[in-house]
Structures are given as C-alpha cells and as structure tokens.
Enzyme design. Structure first.
Site, PDB file in Angstrom:
ATOM      1  N   MET A   1       4.324 -13.228  -1.455  1.00 34.32           N
ATOM      2  CA  MET A   1       4.237 -14.412  -2.300  1.00 34.32           C
ATOM      3  C   MET A   1       5.486 -14.623  -3.173  1.00 34.32           C
ATOM      4  SD  MET A   1       1.549 -15.351  -0.972  1.00 34.32           S
ATOM      5  CE  MET A   1       0.626 -16.653  -1.752  1.00 34.32           C
TER       6      MET A   1
ATOM      7  N   ASN B   1       7.403 -16.187   8.927  1.00 37.44           N
ATOM      8  CA  ASN B   1       6.379 -16.222   7.872  1.00 37.44           C
ATOM      9  C   ASN B   1       5.106 -16.833   8.441  1.00 37.44           C
ATOM     10  OD1 ASN B   1       5.282 -16.245   5.159  1.00 37.44           O
ATOM     11  ND2 ASN B   1       5.678 -18.450   5.123  1.00 37.44           N
TER      12      ASN B   1
ATOM     13  N   HIS C   1       1.820 -19.065   7.306  1.00 38.37           N
ATOM     14  CA  HIS C   1       1.405 -19.936   6.199  1.00 38.37           C
ATOM     15  C   HIS C   1       0.039 -20.559   6.529  1.00 38.37           C
ATOM     16  CE1 HIS C   1       2.000 -22.392   2.655  1.00 38.37           C
ATOM     17  NE2 HIS C   1       1.514 -23.402   3.346  1.00 38.37           N
TER      18      HIS C   1
HETATM   19  C1  GAR Z   1      -2.474 -15.244   4.553  1.00 42.79           C
HETATM   20  O1  GAR Z   1      -3.578 -16.086   4.757  1.00 42.79           O
HETATM   21  C2  GAR Z   1      -1.182 -16.025   4.602  1.00 42.79           C
HETATM   22  O2  GAR Z   1      -1.270 -17.167   5.404  1.00 42.79           O
HETATM   23  C3  GAR Z   1      -0.975 -16.404   3.173  1.00 42.79           C
HETATM   24  O3  GAR Z   1      -1.416 -15.304   2.429  1.00 42.79           O
HETATM   25  C4  GAR Z   1      -2.487 -14.697   3.128  1.00 42.79           C
HETATM   26  C5  GAR Z   1      -2.286 -13.205   3.084  1.00 42.79           C
HETATM   27  O4  GAR Z   1      -3.409 -12.544   3.551  1.00 42.79           O
HETATM   28  N1  GAR Z   1       0.396 -16.676   2.932  1.00 42.79           N
HETATM   29  C6  GAR Z   1       0.834 -17.590   2.079  1.00 42.79           C
HETATM   30  O5  GAR Z   1       0.090 -18.279   1.423  1.00 42.79           O
HETATM   31  C7  GAR Z   1       2.339 -17.713   2.012  1.00 42.79           C
HETATM   32  N2  GAR Z   1       2.713 -18.899   1.339  1.00 42.79           N
HETATM   33  P1  GAR Z   1      -3.351 -11.011   3.938  1.00 42.79           P
HETATM   34  O6  GAR Z   1      -2.643 -10.300   2.783  1.00 42.79           O
HETATM   35  O7  GAR Z   1      -4.774 -10.599   4.066  1.00 42.79           O
HETATM   36  O8  GAR Z   1      -2.577 -10.904   5.207  1.00 42.79           O
END
Ligand code: GAR
Length: 187
Positions: A88, A105, A107
């Site tokens: 993040m 990445n 998203h």
């Molecule tokens: C995921 O859903 C990803 O798409 C999002 O964070 C989550 C992490 O989940 N990413 C963002 O929002 C990036 N801007 P995780 O830690 O369980 O993999």
C-alpha cells in the site's frame, strides 16, 4: 525451467502472497519467491515468509533512505522480477526505472476505473454493474501501467463491500498466477 528470482512486496494480510508461494512451488511455474519485503512489521503475510522459510525484509517508509535498503536487498538476492501484492505504498520513480517492465501490481478494480484506495465503497456509490481485478505493469503513474490480465464479475444487488472484496479476491488468486505465466511465456 529457469525460475526468475522474484520479490513480493506486501503490507497486510498476504493472501495473494500465500497463493503465489503455493503456485511457485510448482516446477513449471516461472518464478521463485526469493525475497519478501513488507513496510508493516505486523503484516499477517509475514507468517508465510516464516512458514515457508523465505527471507524477508522489513522497511520503515518514514526513514528518508528506505528505498536504498530496498535496492540493496533486491541486488543482494539477485531479484529480476517484483510482484506488488497488497503493497500500500507508492514506489519511487528511480526504483520503477531500475526495474522497467519487471514490476507488476494487483488492483481490486477494473482499471482504469477506481484507481487508488476504497475501491469497493466507490463502486457501490457509483452503482457499478461490474467489478473485478486487474494485474498490470507498474509505471510512474498510480495504477496506470498496461493491463496484463483482468477478470470480471457482475455485482449483485445484495453485494456489500465485504462481499465484493471476497469475490474480487477469489478472482485475484487466478489472475495473478495467470499474468505471471503470460509474461514469461513471451520471454
Ligand atoms: C488485494 O485485494 C489487492 O488487490 C489490494 O490489496 C489486497 C491485498 O490482499 N491491493 C490494492 O488495493 C493496491 N492498491 P492480500 O494482502 O490478502 O493479498
């Protein structure tokens, strides 16, 4: 098959990391996860680093020179490819330029729609019909690099933010490995 040394960046739960570790244990999957970097020492995802004995580095983004620590370790572990899996923080331009076309990445939206944070609440507010996830290359602009894989589902009228997140993540666990296979198929 020669597996590419890969670093996964995380900030939190790490379910995508866990999924990538699982896939990378397959002989024909093109990456080996050689390093994990977290900007959050309490990230749940670090459990998987410990469980699967993958080296991990904690970085403190409040320190001015934290990117030097990242670059130092990327070189130390001969990292060729980077996956941002729920990381993040925004990477600096110099880090991105050092790894041109080698950082991807995931998203939780159908980019170019809903870049940035709070994607699900904005989708609901906007009365979107479809949601999904996007795996894309990282460039200097936020959530703006070329798309590699995108997966979609239709939003039900009862879907709330939690349900949207759950449905999206289920698709992410397919999209991320698919994108990696697609990238290295062309190498
Ligand atoms: C995921 O859903 C990803 O798409 C999002 O964070 C989550 C992490 O989940 N990413 C963002 O929002 C990036 N801007 P995780 O830690 O369980 O993999």
């Amino acid at each position: 098959m020669v597996k590419r040394n890969t670093c996964v960046f995380i900030s939190g739960n790490g379910s995508n990391l866990k999924n990538l570790i699982f896939h990378s244990r397959d002989n024909i999957f093109p990456i080996k996860i050689s390093l994990i970097i977290s900007n959050n020492r309490k990230a749940n995802g670090l459990i998987y680093a410990k469980k699967y004995k993958i080296p991990f580095i904690l970085i403190n983004t409040n320190f001015k020179n934290y990117e030097n620590k990242i670059l130092f370790n990327l070189r130390k572990y001969n990292i060729e490819f980077i996956c941002l899996a729920g990381y993040m923080k925004i990477l600096s331009n110099s880090l991105i330029q050092n790894f041109q076309k080698k950082i991807i990445n995931i998203h939780p939206s159908l980019l170019p729609k809903f870049k940035g944070l709070n994607t699900f609440s904005r989708m609901l507010k906007n009365k979107e019909i479809k949601a999904g996830c996007t795996v894309h290359y990282v460039n200097e602009k936020l959530d703006a690099g070329n798309t590699i894989v995108q997966k979609t589902f239709f939003i039900n009228k009862n879907d709330n933010e939690q349900i949207l997140k759950k449905k999206t993540q289920k698709l992410e666990y397919r999209a991320f490995p698919e994108a990696i296979i697609k990238i290295f198929r062309n190498f």
